[in-house]
Write a protein that holds these residues in place. Structure first.
Motif, PDB file in Angstrom:
ATOM      1  N   ARG A 102       0.831  -1.215   0.000  1.00  0.00           N
ATOM      2  CA  ARG A 102       0.000   0.000   0.000  1.00  0.00           C
ATOM      3  C   ARG A 102       0.863   1.262   0.000  1.00  0.00           C
ATOM      4  N   CYS A 103       0.412   2.255  -0.759  1.00  0.00           N
ATOM      5  CA  CYS A 103       1.062   3.572  -0.847  1.00  0.00           C
ATOM      6  C   CYS A 103       2.383   3.542  -1.610  1.00  0.00           C
ATOM      7  N   HIS A 104       2.737   2.401  -2.190  1.00  0.00           N
ATOM      8  CA  HIS A 104       3.986   2.248  -2.946  1.00  0.00           C
ATOM      9  C   HIS A 104       3.680   1.859  -4.394  1.00  0.00           C
ATOM     10  N   GLY A 105       4.567   2.277  -5.311  1.00  0.00           N
ATOM     11  CA  GLY A 105       4.457   1.844  -6.697  1.00  0.00           C
ATOM     12  C   GLY A 105       3.071   2.073  -7.263  1.00  0.00           C
ATOM     13  N   ASN A 106       2.579   1.108  -8.038  1.00  0.00           N
ATOM     14  CA  ASN A 106       1.259   1.239  -8.651  1.00  0.00           C
ATOM     15  C   ASN A 106       0.122   1.093  -7.654  1.00  0.00           C
ATOM     16  N   SER A 107       0.430   0.589  -6.451  1.00  0.00           N
ATOM     17  CA  SER A 107      -0.611   0.505  -5.421  1.00  0.00           C
ATOM     18  C   SER A 107      -0.931   1.868  -4.818  1.00  0.00           C
ATOM     19  N   ALA A 108      -0.084   2.867  -5.055  1.00  0.00           N
ATOM     20  CA  ALA A 108      -0.324   4.201  -4.493  1.00  0.00           C
ATOM     21  C   ALA A 108      -1.604   4.814  -5.036  1.00  0.00           C
ATOM     22  N   SER A 109      -2.026   4.383  -6.239  1.00  0.00           N
ATOM     23  CA  SER A 109      -3.252   4.924  -6.835  1.00  0.00           C
ATOM     24  C   SER A 109      -4.503   4.224  -6.314  1.00  0.00           C
ATOM     25  N   ILE A 110      -4.326   3.143  -5.542  1.00  0.00           N
ATOM     26  CA  ILE A 110      -5.457   2.431  -4.940  1.00  0.00           C
ATOM     27  C   ILE A 110      -5.666   3.009  -3.549  1.00  0.00           C
ATOM     28  N   LYS A 111      -6.735   3.736  -3.365  1.00  0.00           N
ATOM     29  CA  LYS A 111      -6.946   4.463  -2.118  1.00  0.00           C
ATOM     30  C   LYS A 111      -7.144   3.496  -0.947  1.00  0.00           C
ATOM     31  N   LYS A 112      -6.432   3.751   0.122  1.00  0.00           N
ATOM     32  CA  LYS A 112      -6.504   2.922   1.323  1.00  0.00           C
ATOM     33  C   LYS A 112      -6.826   3.791   2.531  1.00  0.00           C
ATOM     34  N   ARG A 113      -7.673   3.272   3.391  1.00  0.00           N
ATOM     35  CA  ARG A 113      -7.939   3.952   4.643  1.00  0.00           C
ATOM     36  C   ARG A 113      -6.804   3.699   5.633  1.00  0.00           C
ATOM     37  N   GLY A 114      -6.551   4.676   6.491  1.00  0.00           N
ATOM     38  CA  GLY A 114      -5.574   4.474   7.540  1.00  0.00           C
ATOM     39  C   GLY A 114      -6.164   3.644   8.654  1.00  0.00           C
ATOM     40  N   PRO A 115      -5.386   3.305   9.648  1.00  0.00           N
ATOM     41  CA  PRO A 115      -3.977   3.705   9.761  1.00  0.00           C
ATOM     42  C   PRO A 115      -3.095   2.930   8.790  1.00  0.00           C
TER      43      PRO A 115
END
Length: 381
Positions: free
Chosen positions: A142-155
């Motif tokens: 999550r938040c890296h590479g191509n996964s950065a465009s996939i929105k993730k909730r925190g934490p």
């Protein structure tokens, strides 16, 4: 603590070495000469930035300009994480719908902080040639590479990154038999074991590469610090006009040229095609990554190491030159866990990769290959 030298220094030699502490001799860096290199591979994903890495190996690892050929990469899109699934030539299915009754054995490879799945591409291709009945899942956390465009909730934590990977393997309907994580990714694979009995296979072999289960120690003199690097990147503009200027700014701030050159490989062009003005933006989500790195420093997973589930074999690999990350108490605690696990049907083992700093995939890929080799032998499909 005994040291046992590994067997023949051949590029793809197999066999395992007995003993509680394994040390692998260095060999010529033949890995990058493979004719079938199919991936652009930055070998430097990690959560720490060492200035002692050999310049020649760094430059070789940063950029691979060979054409990308992905005939054995099955699928790269998911609503959970971006990934590549590299399959050996004897793997006969390409989706969950047409797979055989018996799953091909699967290994999952996870990168470190500020890295991406590309870091493991060349290494996984090499494994797929040596073990054609296996498949290798490479993930952008999550938040890296191509996964950065996939929105993730925190934490945004080690635990949430691990849960993402568990959700992905469920979606793909695969049961990993080997989990390999470098640095930050090492704690992620420990958290995967901690969170779920399924869909992890039994037995499952877990590899934690140059990371300890508990406290993260800062680098020594002359080393680049990831927390400081992340903090500095966060104060740069979201969009920059030149990679060269970013490199210059990083070096002026005291980071090594090698790290500066590696970091800018995460810049992607944003200016329209044919535009006279160039512009670049970061592929990763820096604010979320700062939260992830803080979690990496604070997460304590000794409990899963000292109470290993039955059928799980945990392997810790210490890079020989990665001195500051490993305290004597860490090594003693892992060896104590090794003895306890042997009595209770689990397994813990300590290895040393000779002639390598924290950048294990770049410094001694052949030695790393030999250490991991035994995990892919003798597994029934």
């Amino acid at each position: 603590m005994s040291t046992v030298l590994n067997c023949p220094p051949c590029c793809t030699g197999g066999g395992s070495v007995s003993g509680s502490l394994k040390k692998v001799n260095s060999v010529p860096n033949l890995w990058r000469n493979t004719k079938n290199d199919n991936f652009n591979a930055c070998q430097l994903a990690s959560s720490s930035f060492s200035s002692i890495v050999k310049c020649q190996k760094i430059s070789m690892a940063l950029v691979d300009e060979k054409p990308v050929h992905r005939s054995n990469v099955v699928s790269t899109s998911s609503g959970i994480l971006a990934y590549d699934l590299i399959q050996g030539e004897l793997v006969t299915w390409s989706s969950a719908m047409d797979r055989p009754l018996l799953d091909p054995p699967t290994a999952v490879f996870l990168h470190g902080i500020l890295g991406s799945r590309k870091n493991w591409g060349t290494f996984a291709q090499r494994l797929s040639r040596e073990f054609p009945m296996w498949q290798f899942l490479l993930v952008d956390l999550r938040c890296h590479g191509n996964s950065a465009s996939i929105k993730k909730r925190g934490p945004h934590t080690v635990a949430s990154a691990a849960l993402d990977v568990l959700k992905l393997v469920r979606e793909l309907r695969i049961t990993p038999r080997v989990l390999v994580g470098h640095s930050f990714g090492g704690k992620v694979v420990l958290s995967m074991v901690d969170q779920a009995a399924k869909p992890l296979a039994r037995p499952v072999r877990v590899w934690v590469l140059d990371a300890t289960p508990g406290k993260v120690r800062g680098g020594g003199d002359g080393e680049d610090h990831p927390a400081e690097l992340i903090s500095f990147l966060n104060i740069l503009p979201n969009e920059v006009s030149s990679k060269r200027e970013v490199v210059k700014a990083l070096i002026q701030r005291g980071f090594s040229n090698d790290v500066a050159q590696w970091v800018v490989t995460n810049l992607q062009p944003t200016s329209p095609f044919g535009s006279r003005m160039s512009s670049f933006s970061w592929m990763f989500d820096l604010k979320a990554i700062a939260e992830m790195y803080q979690s990496y420093e604070e997460t304590n997973l000794w409990k899963i190491v000292e109470n290993v589930p039955r059928g799980v074999h945990m392997n810790f690999l210490k890079a020989e030159r990665s001195l500051h990350r490993w305290a004597l108490e860490d090594l003693e605690r892992i060896h104590a866990a090794e003895e306890l696990a042997a009595e209770e049907g689990g397994g813990v083992e300590m290895h040393v990769l000779e002639d390598a700093g924290h950048w294990v995939h770049a410094d001694n890929p052949d030695g790393l290959f030999r250490i991991l080799y035994s995990s892919f032998q003798g597994v029934k499909t």
